[in-house]
Scaffold this motif. Structure first.
Motif, PDB file in Angstrom:
ATOM      1  N   LEU A   1       0.485  -1.025   0.135  1.00  0.00           N
ATOM      2  CA  LEU A   1       0.040   0.236  -0.147  1.00  0.00           C
ATOM      3  C   LEU A   1       0.957   1.280   0.203  1.00  0.00           C
ATOM      4  O   LEU A   1       0.500   1.731  -0.247  1.00  0.00           O
ATOM      5  N   SER A   2       1.882   1.368   0.892  1.00  0.00           N
ATOM      6  CA  SER A   2       3.003   2.266   0.610  1.00  0.00           C
ATOM      7  C   SER A   2       3.239   2.767  -0.523  1.00  0.00           C
ATOM      8  O   SER A   2       3.685   4.181  -0.684  1.00  0.00           O
ATOM      9  N   THR A   3       3.558   1.593  -1.303  1.00  0.00           N
ATOM     10  CA  THR A   3       4.220   2.232  -2.856  1.00  0.00           C
ATOM     11  C   THR A   3       2.598   2.441  -3.829  1.00  0.00           C
ATOM     12  O   THR A   3       2.901   2.974  -4.451  1.00  0.00           O
ATOM     13  N   THR A   4       1.654   2.005  -3.437  1.00  0.00           N
ATOM     14  CA  THR A   4       0.994   1.916  -4.829  1.00  0.00           C
ATOM     15  C   THR A   4      -0.300   3.415  -4.565  1.00  0.00           C
ATOM     16  O   THR A   4      -0.712   4.214  -4.936  1.00  0.00           O
ATOM     17  N   MET A   5      -0.574   3.549  -2.880  1.00  0.00           N
ATOM     18  CA  MET A   5      -1.169   4.956  -2.394  1.00  0.00           C
ATOM     19  C   MET A   5      -0.027   6.037  -2.686  1.00  0.00           C
ATOM     20  O   MET A   5      -0.725   7.009  -1.473  1.00  0.00           O
ATOM     21  N   ALA A   6       1.485   6.209  -3.092  1.00  0.00           N
ATOM     22  CA  ALA A   6       1.686   6.947  -3.005  1.00  0.00           C
ATOM     23  C   ALA A   6       1.802   8.528  -3.167  1.00  0.00           C
ATOM     24  O   ALA A   6       0.872   8.486  -4.130  1.00  0.00           O
ATOM     25  N   GLY A   7       1.500   9.372  -2.294  1.00  0.00           N
ATOM     26  CA  GLY A   7       1.065  10.605  -3.004  1.00  0.00           C
ATOM     27  C   GLY A   7      -1.224  10.679  -3.164  1.00  0.00           C
ATOM     28  O   GLY A   7      -1.202  11.838  -2.724  1.00  0.00           O
ATOM     29  N   ARG A   8      -1.279   9.568  -2.628  1.00  0.00           N
ATOM     30  CA  ARG A   8      -2.483   9.993  -1.524  1.00  0.00           C
ATOM     31  C   ARG A   8      -2.844   9.929  -0.116  1.00  0.00           C
ATOM     32  O   ARG A   8      -1.839   9.350   0.062  1.00  0.00           O
ATOM     33  N   THR A   9      -3.924  10.106  -0.023  1.00  0.00           N
ATOM     34  CA  THR A   9      -4.367  10.440   1.707  1.00  0.00           C
ATOM     35  C   THR A   9      -4.988   8.402   2.082  1.00  0.00           C
ATOM     36  O   THR A   9      -5.491   7.880   0.797  1.00  0.00           O
ATOM     37  N   VAL A  10      -4.625   7.861   3.151  1.00  0.00           N
ATOM     38  CA  VAL A  10      -4.987   7.209   3.449  1.00  0.00           C
ATOM     39  C   VAL A  10      -5.331   6.790   5.224  1.00  0.00           C
ATOM     40  O   VAL A  10      -4.534   7.378   5.454  1.00  0.00           O
ATOM     41  N   VAL A  11      -6.657   6.596   5.490  1.00  0.00           N
ATOM     42  CA  VAL A  11      -6.685   7.021   6.682  1.00  0.00           C
ATOM     43  C   VAL A  11      -7.313   5.168   7.347  1.00  0.00           C
ATOM     44  O   VAL A  11      -7.415   4.427   6.387  1.00  0.00           O
ATOM     45  N   ILE A  12      -6.822   4.945   8.544  1.00  0.00           N
ATOM     46  CA  ILE A  12      -6.372   3.423   9.197  1.00  0.00           C
ATOM     47  C   ILE A  12      -6.976   3.824  10.151  1.00  0.00           C
ATOM     48  O   ILE A  12      -7.089   4.300  11.388  1.00  0.00           O
ATOM     49  N   VAL A  13      -8.166   3.127  10.244  1.00  0.00           N
ATOM     50  CA  VAL A  13      -9.411   2.112  11.805  1.00  0.00           C
ATOM     51  C   VAL A  13      -8.181   1.210  11.717  1.00  0.00           C
ATOM     52  O   VAL A  13      -8.518   0.306  11.614  1.00  0.00           O
ATOM     53  N   ALA A  14      -8.155   1.584  13.062  1.00  0.00           N
ATOM     54  CA  ALA A  14      -7.067  -0.051  14.192  1.00  0.00           C
ATOM     55  C   ALA A  14      -6.939   0.058  15.467  1.00  0.00           C
ATOM     56  O   ALA A  14      -7.454   1.316  16.146  1.00  0.00           O
ATOM     57  N   GLN A  15      -7.333  -1.196  15.821  1.00  0.00           N
ATOM     58  CA  GLN A  15      -7.705  -1.837  16.933  1.00  0.00           C
ATOM     59  C   GLN A  15      -6.308  -1.626  17.345  1.00  0.00           C
ATOM     60  O   GLN A  15      -5.626  -2.043  18.934  1.00  0.00           O
ATOM     61  N   ARG A  16      -5.275  -2.703  16.866  1.00  0.00           N
ATOM     62  CA  ARG A  16      -3.819  -3.061  16.768  1.00  0.00           C
ATOM     63  C   ARG A  16      -2.968  -2.073  16.530  1.00  0.00           C
ATOM     64  O   ARG A  16      -2.963  -1.127  15.968  1.00  0.00           O
ATOM     65  N   VAL A  17      -2.157  -1.919  17.418  1.00  0.00           N
ATOM     66  CA  VAL A  17      -0.856  -0.969  17.277  1.00  0.00           C
ATOM     67  C   VAL A  17      -0.036  -1.673  16.164  1.00  0.00           C
ATOM     68  O   VAL A  17       0.241  -0.554  15.522  1.00  0.00           O
TER      69      VAL A  17
END
Length: 254
Positions: free
Chosen positions: A184-200
């Motif tokens: 994801l870090s490569t494919t979505m470079a330049g895009r905004t990613v919001v991750i909802v998480a319970q796991r650290v």
């Protein structure tokens, strides 16, 4: 998010006594990967639901590029936002038809690339009919982790400007999650990613973490910053990963 309060309504359309979010303010820069972390019931899913206007704020405002989302054309707004949820919503059809939902008439190779990002290509290709293989209603013929990865691939295939992942990798193991995050870090470079998480482990690599507690913002910072100054974050880390001091030492060595 500018001073956002959100209250759900009761059966008589009156706001409940306890808001789901209270005076929440923060900024996500374009192209950032931001994790929303908190215990169950802290308001994480409510928060991200305000971005594509599944709900509207009771008070305050949510803005994208300075524009209140309530003033934007709803279809145009949702064309720019894709969501993959923990409880993946899949449709009876094929893998390809599910991946195309929201992606339109894109090349087949684009769908395969999205599946690879979601670590789904291997198990899809292992089917006798590959991408023409059937998916039952709600994905009942798939495991929980497979459903989540197909849902994620569908969101990536839509090529959004804003990608929202609502605990999307909760049913996969840590190694699979790490592969997905790297892709994801490569494919979505330049895009905004919001991750909802319970796991650290899901949040640890984000550009910043927004820590929610009972509908309010408890702290904002990187993993290292929160480990240093947020007692709530330290408690969450210790409950999931172990001793905070040992983790801090490992971070310092990197």
């Amino acid at each position: 998010f500018r001073n956002v309060t959100m209250s759900y309504l009761d059966a008589d359309a009156r706001p409940l006594d306890t808001p789901a979010l209270v005076d929440v303010s923060f900024t996500i820069d374009a192209g950032e990967t931001v994790a929303i972390l908190g215990q169950t019931g802290s308001g994480k899913t409510t928060l991200i639901s305000l971005i594509p206007r599944f709900y509207d704020a009771t008070a305050g405002s949510v803005l994208i590029d300075g524009h209140d989302v309530r003033m934007l054309d709803l279809a145009a707004l949702r064309d720019q936002v894709a969501i993959a949820e923990q409880q993946a919503m899949l449709f009876a059809g094929t893998f390809e038809s599910n991946l195309r939902f929201g992606a339109g008439d894109v090349d087949f190779g684009h769908l395969v690339d999205a599946a690879k990002v979601a670590d789904a290509d291997d198990f899809i290709s292992a089917q006798s009919e590959e991408y023409d293989g059937p998916i039952g209603e709600q994905g009942r013929n798939l495991s929980g982790g497979q459903r989540q990865r197909v849902s994620l691939a569908r969101a990536v295939a839509a090529d959004p400007q804003i990608l929202i992942l609502d605990d999307t990798t909760s049913a996969v193991d840590v190694a699979t999650e790490a592969r997905i995050q790297a892709a994801l870090s490569t494919t979505m470079a330049g895009r905004t990613v919001v991750i909802v998480a319970q796991r650290v482990s899901t949040a640890i690599g984000a550009d910043k973490i927004i820590l929610l507690d009972a509908g309010t913002v408890s702290a904002i910072g990187t993993h290292a910053e929160l480990l240093d100054r947020s007692q709530l974050y330290q408690e969450i880390v210790e409950s999931q990963l172990g001793d905070v001091d040992e983790i801090a030492e490992l971070l310092a060595e990197r």
